[in-house]
Design an enzyme around this catalytic site. Structure first.
Site, short mmCIF file in Angstrom:
data_model
loop_
_atom_site.label_atom_id
_atom_site.label_comp_id
_atom_site.label_asym_id
_atom_site.label_seq_id
_atom_site.Cartn_x
_atom_site.Cartn_y
_atom_site.Cartn_z
N ASN A 1 84.12 96.17 27.27
CA ASN A 1 84.98 95.93 26.08
C ASN A 1 84.37 96.48 24.79
O ASN A 1 85.08 96.99 23.94
CB ASN A 1 85.23 94.44 25.92
N SER B 1 78.26 93.52 13.72
CA SER B 1 77.95 92.08 13.63
C SER B 1 76.54 91.83 13.11
O SER B 1 75.62 92.65 13.30
CB SER B 1 78.07 91.46 15.03
N TYR C 1 75.14 91.13 23.27
CA TYR C 1 76.28 91.38 22.39
C TYR C 1 75.83 92.22 21.18
O TYR C 1 76.48 93.21 20.80
CB TYR C 1 76.88 90.04 21.97
N LYS D 1 76.78 96.04 19.75
CA LYS D 1 77.19 96.40 18.38
C LYS D 1 76.34 97.55 17.84
O LYS D 1 76.83 98.43 17.14
CB LYS D 1 77.09 95.17 17.45
N1 LIG Z 1 84.69 86.28 13.74
C1 LIG Z 1 83.48 86.56 13.29
O1 LIG Z 1 82.87 85.76 12.57
C2 LIG Z 1 82.83 87.85 13.66
C3 LIG Z 1 83.48 88.85 14.36
N2 LIG Z 1 82.87 90.04 14.61
C4 LIG Z 1 83.54 91.11 15.35
O2 LIG Z 1 84.86 91.27 14.85
C5 LIG Z 1 85.74 91.61 15.90
C6 LIG Z 1 86.90 90.62 15.95
O3 LIG Z 1 86.36 89.34 16.19
P1 LIG Z 1 87.29 88.05 16.20
O4 LIG Z 1 88.58 88.34 15.55
O5 LIG Z 1 86.47 86.93 15.72
O6 LIG Z 1 87.47 87.86 17.77
P2 LIG Z 1 88.77 87.36 18.54
O7 LIG Z 1 88.34 87.10 19.96
O8 LIG Z 1 89.46 86.30 17.78
O9 LIG Z 1 89.67 88.68 18.52
C7 LIG Z 1 89.36 89.81 19.31
C8 LIG Z 1 90.69 90.40 19.77
O10 LIG Z 1 90.38 91.58 20.52
C9 LIG Z 1 91.18 91.57 21.69
N3 LIG Z 1 90.43 92.31 22.71
C10 LIG Z 1 89.24 91.98 23.28
N4 LIG Z 1 88.89 92.90 24.17
C11 LIG Z 1 89.86 93.84 24.17
C12 LIG Z 1 90.06 95.04 24.90
N5 LIG Z 1 89.19 95.45 25.81
N6 LIG Z 1 91.17 95.77 24.62
C13 LIG Z 1 92.08 95.35 23.71
N7 LIG Z 1 91.95 94.20 23.01
C14 LIG Z 1 90.86 93.46 23.23
C15 LIG Z 1 91.37 90.11 22.06
O11 LIG Z 1 92.55 89.94 22.84
C16 LIG Z 1 91.47 89.46 20.69
O12 LIG Z 1 92.80 89.35 20.25
C17 LIG Z 1 84.91 91.62 17.19
O13 LIG Z 1 84.52 92.95 17.48
C18 LIG Z 1 83.70 90.79 16.83
O14 LIG Z 1 82.57 91.16 17.58
C19 LIG Z 1 81.59 90.30 14.19
C20 LIG Z 1 80.89 89.34 13.52
C21 LIG Z 1 81.45 88.05 13.19
O1 LIG Z 2 79.25 88.33 15.74
C1 LIG Z 2 79.58 87.16 15.66
O2 LIG Z 2 78.90 86.35 14.81
C2 LIG Z 2 79.42 85.09 14.38
C3 LIG Z 2 78.24 84.28 13.84
O3 LIG Z 2 77.30 84.11 14.87
P1 LIG Z 2 76.74 82.67 15.27
O4 LIG Z 2 75.81 82.94 16.43
O5 LIG Z 2 76.04 82.15 14.05
O6 LIG Z 2 77.94 81.83 15.62
C4 LIG Z 2 80.12 84.40 15.54
O7 LIG Z 2 80.66 83.17 15.12
C5 LIG Z 2 81.22 85.33 16.06
O8 LIG Z 2 81.92 84.75 17.15
C6 LIG Z 2 80.57 86.60 16.55
O9 LIG Z 2 81.58 87.53 16.92
#
Ligand SMILES: NC(=O)C1=CN([C@@H]2O[C@H](COP(=O)(O)OP(=O)(O)OC[C@H]3O[C@@H](n4cnc5c(N)ncnc54)[C@H](O)[C@@H]3O)[C@@H](O)[C@H]2O)C=CC1
Ligand SMILES: O=C1O[C@H](COP(=O)(O)O)[C@@H](O)[C@H](O)[C@H]1O
Length: 242
Positions: free
Chosen positions: A80, A105, A142, A146
């Site tokens: 992914n 991230s 993970y 990234k």
């Molecule tokens: N939420 C956070 O605090 C953080 C998020 N990120 C990064 O931001 C991005 C989005 O994260 P979130 O919105 O929190 O996660 P989330 O899990 O809420 O959203 C990810 C979306 O990507 C879709 N997805 C996953 N694998 C896929 C694939 N192979 N093909 C098509 N769609 C796919 C899922 O269905 C989901 O809707 C991720 O790359 C995550 O690593 C990075 C650091 C912190």
């Molecule tokens: O990259 C990500 O980081 C946030 C923060 O990390 P955490 O280990 O302090 O929870 C995480 O919440 C998020 O799911 C992840 O995609």
């Protein structure tokens, strides 16, 4: 604009404030829960043909899709996050997309948080800062994925000149910072600042950049100066207010 991973949390934060501002094409492997407000492609980012169709005609791509779990197993990271990112960034570069924005991230550099540095690192009095020029130091597989994504972005930028920014997102939570979690408060990114930051990534001029995506938290150990300088990022929120 193509937004991959559009149905997730970061996608929600972006679309809530910028939904009307741009002509979006959304992509996610999960179908929409209701009637989508924008064109919606159900596809996996590892599906090269579907991705090539999705990037066609796009000015910019925000690539969020991937496994967001810090504890994600290697097979998921590989498929992914690494293969998926390579498929999307290569298709974007080949299609002549102008701007590519990659959701990296904090876990790309999480191992800087050594036992000697923590928990003081998470407190206002500590002056240690990561600014995006340091070498990667992932805290888990993970995070390794990234770093691979950032490197793929660097490679395709150098090969094709596609303007690319990697945003090392902190901890996105809605309404308020994480409670009883110092690390999460130091790297909090509010929904409002998240949308603003990604908007700046669509609007600013840059070549290849790595920036941190956090709010203007008093506790911070990530510098947001580069995001301010290059992107014009002007965050409004601060976890210290809660
Ligand atoms: N939420 C956070 O605090 C953080 C998020 N990120 C990064 O931001 C991005 C989005 O994260 P979130 O919105 O929190 O996660 P989330 O899990 O809420 O959203 C990810 C979306 O990507 C879709 N997805 C996953 N694998 C896929 C694939 N192979 N093909 C098509 N769609 C796919 C899922 O269905 C989901 O809707 C991720 O790359 C995550 O690593 C990075 C650091 C912190
Ligand atoms: O990259 C990500 O980081 C946030 C923060 O990390 P955490 O280990 O302090 O929870 C995480 O919440 C998020 O799911 C992840 O995609």
């Amino acid at each position: 604009m193509l937004l991959t991973g559009a149905s997730g949390r970061v996608g929600e934060a972006i679309l809530r404030r910028l939904g009307e501002e741009y002509d979006w094409r959304l992509l996610d492997r999960e179908p929409p829960t209701g009637e989508p407000d924008h064109e919606y492609v159900v596809a996996d980012v590892t599906d090269e043909e579907a991705v090539r169709e999705a990037v066609d005609g796009m000015d910019a791509v925000i690539h969020l899709a991937g496994d967001p779990r810090p504890e994600a197993p290697w097979d998921s990271v590989l498929a992914n996050n690494i293969d998926g990112t390579q498929t999307v960034v290569a298709a974007a570069a080949d299609a002549g997309v102008g701007k590519f924005v990659f959701a990296s991230s904090n876990h790309a550099v999480g191992a800087y948080e050594t036992d000697e540095r923590t928990p003081e690192l998470y407190r206002t009095s500590d002056e240690f800062r990561l600014d995006g020029t340091e070498l990667p130091r992932p805290s888990n597989l993970y995070g390794v994925g990234k770093v691979a994504g950032e490197t793929l972005c660097r490679y395709y930028h150098d090969e094709t000149g596609m303007n690319t920014v990697c945003v090392r997102v902190g901890n996105l939570t809605e309404d308020h910072p994480p409670i009883d979690y110092e690390r999460g408060q130091a790297m909090w990114l509010s929904y409002r600042d998240c949308a603003h930051l990604f908007e700046r990534c669509l609007e600013a001029d840059y070549d290849y950049e790595i920036v941190y995506g956090i709010s203007d938290n008093d506790r911070k150990y990530y510098s947001i100066e580069r995001a301010r300088e290059v992107l014009g990022y002007d965050p409004q929120d601060n976890s210290a207010r809660y």
